[in-house]
Design a protein around this motif. Structure first.
Motif, PDB file in Angstrom:
ATOM      1  N   ALA A  67       0.996  -1.218   0.086  1.00 52.18           N
ATOM      2  CA  ALA A  67       0.150   0.180  -0.029  1.00 52.18           C
ATOM      3  C   ALA A  67       0.877   1.090  -0.145  1.00 52.18           C
ATOM      4  N   LEU A  68       1.854   1.227   0.614  1.00 51.51           N
ATOM      5  CA  LEU A  68       2.966   2.241   0.695  1.00 51.51           C
ATOM      6  C   LEU A  68       3.441   2.688  -0.740  1.00 51.51           C
ATOM      7  N   PHE A  69       3.828   1.731  -1.655  1.00 51.16           N
ATOM      8  CA  PHE A  69       4.668   2.018  -2.604  1.00 51.16           C
ATOM      9  C   PHE A  69       3.703   1.829  -3.791  1.00 51.16           C
ATOM     10  N   LYS A  70       2.365   1.424  -3.767  1.00 50.61           N
ATOM     11  CA  LYS A  70       1.571   1.041  -4.810  1.00 50.61           C
ATOM     12  C   LYS A  70       1.551   2.156  -5.901  1.00 50.61           C
ATOM     13  N   GLU A  71       1.081   3.270  -5.564  1.00 50.68           N
ATOM     14  CA  GLU A  71       1.052   4.260  -6.475  1.00 50.68           C
ATOM     15  C   GLU A  71       2.328   4.933  -7.156  1.00 50.68           C
ATOM     16  N   LYS A  72       3.337   4.795  -6.606  1.00 49.66           N
ATOM     17  CA  LYS A  72       4.632   5.172  -7.130  1.00 49.66           C
ATOM     18  C   LYS A  72       4.978   4.053  -8.045  1.00 49.66           C
ATOM     19  N   ALA A 103       0.050  -5.147  -6.017  1.00 54.14           N
ATOM     20  CA  ALA A 103      -0.077  -3.625  -6.256  1.00 54.14           C
ATOM     21  C   ALA A 103      -0.740  -2.933  -7.347  1.00 54.14           C
ATOM     22  N   ASP A 104      -1.393  -3.888  -8.223  1.00 55.39           N
ATOM     23  CA  ASP A 104      -2.380  -3.677  -9.231  1.00 55.39           C
ATOM     24  C   ASP A 104      -1.460  -2.821 -10.334  1.00 55.39           C
TER      25      ASP A 104
END
Length: 180
Positions: A67-72, A103-104
């Motif tokens: 969840a911490l790095f998913k977007e980046k 992480a999708d």
């Protein structure tokens, strides 16, 4: 007639330049492995699914780290160099794929390249994807942003795959194993 010839030429050119996935080599002594660009279908086929599927299914990604790095992470392109003959690749690759899926991660941004095991072609691919990338150990996972290598994980993570991925995508000080 000209239009037909132009169409046939275009189709031939496209077909000739299309990448063949999941090319398999079988040696005289019975060793079987994939080379070149591969996909998850190749890893999930026999005999590779014998090691890939169980390790994939039994791995539980650290959801907090994901969840911490998913977007980046979605802003990166990744090249995974592995050997379907290599114990380290067999251990780390299924876990890495499971983390990406958790992480999708847009899987079209992942390129998986299987390297050769034979002495005369050791750690190369038929179409040379490894050239200029200093692949000395497998697996090597290279993270690219805007076409530039940002960092890599070599052979095994320093901490865990999730922690190492976070260090890389947040561009923290991270020096991989066998740093060059």
């Amino acid at each position: 007639m000209k239009q037909l010839l132009a169409t046939l030429l275009l189709l031939f050119t496209f077909g000739a330049s299309a990448q063949e996935f999941n090319k398999e080599i079988k040696t005289e002594n019975g060793l079987q492995f994939l080379v070149g660009q591969i996909n998850l279908e190749g890893l999930r086929s026999q005999p590779y699914s014998n090691w890939f599927q169980d390790r994939y299914e039994n791995y539980l990604p650290d959801e907090t780290m994901v969840a911490l790095f998913k977007e980046k992470l979605a802003g990166y392109n990744i090249k995974l160099f592995l050997g379907t003959w290599c114990g380290d690749s067999k251990r780390e690759s299924p876990k890495f794929i499971k983390i990406l899926e958790a992480a999708d991660f847009p899987m079209e941004q992942l390129e998986i390249i299987a390297l050769d095991y034979r002495k005369e072609h050791y750690k190369t691919s038929p179409t040379g994807e490894e050239k200029g990338l200093n692949i000395i150990k497998v697996p090597t996972i290279i993270f690219f942003k805007d076409g530039k290598e940002i960092n890599r994980i070599v052979e095994s993570p320093l901490e865990t795959l999730e922690e190492d991925i976070a260090q890389i995508v947040f561009q923290k000080d991270y020096v991989p194993n066998y740093a060059y």
